[in-house]
Design a protein around this motif. Structure first.
Motif, PDB file in Angstrom:
ATOM      1  N   LYS A   1     -22.832 -16.910  15.089  1.00 18.91           N
ATOM      2  CA  LYS A   1     -23.766 -18.025  15.242  1.00 18.91           C
ATOM      3  C   LYS A   1     -24.588 -17.941  16.526  1.00 18.91           C
ATOM      4  N   LYS A   2     -23.965 -17.584  17.622  1.00 17.81           N
ATOM      5  CA  LYS A   2     -24.682 -17.505  18.902  1.00 17.81           C
ATOM      6  C   LYS A   2     -25.825 -16.500  18.817  1.00 17.81           C
TER       7      LYS A   2
ATOM      8  N   ILE B   1     -23.101 -16.169  10.048  1.00 17.77           N
ATOM      9  CA  ILE B   1     -24.143 -16.270   9.031  1.00 17.77           C
ATOM     10  C   ILE B   1     -24.541 -14.851   8.659  1.00 17.77           C
TER      11      ILE B   1
END
Length: 107
Positions: free
Chosen positions: A7-8, A2
């Protein structure tokens, strides 16, 4: 990814921000109840005005240091000066807008 962030890492940042927000909100209740309180004499009062200004000294021209909404309850001292009740150190409010809570000792 993103915006180029894995994402993590985004999830971790969001979780930390949510945690900080929750801590802040939970602490706001405590800060509000302590905001102008401090009465150690067993006195508790209810605010009868729509909005009550808490002032730094027992004088209508003293700086406003806090505000209470109608029906707020706060601790107070049995000290009254110039029509103001002492709520805590450097915190005073007009007595005409404070109703002592039944069973408390407001002097």
């Amino acid at each position: 990814m993103i915006l180029g962030i894995p994402k993590k890492r985004v999830l971790m940042i969001v979780a930390v921000l949510v945690g900080i927000g929750l801590i802040y909100v939970m602490g706001a209740d405590k800060r509000a109840s302590e905001g102008a309180t401090g009465g150690s004499g067993g006195c508790q009062v209810t605010v009868t005005a729509d909005v009550l200004n808490v002032r730094a000294a027992p004088d209508v021209h003293a700086d406003i240091v806090a505000k209470f909404n109608h029906d707020a309850k706060t601790g107070a001292e049995p000290v009254v000066q110039n029509g103001f009740r002492k709520l805590a150190e450097n915190k005073w409010a007009k007595t005409e807008y404070l109703q002592p809570v039944a069973g408390t000792n407001c002097g």
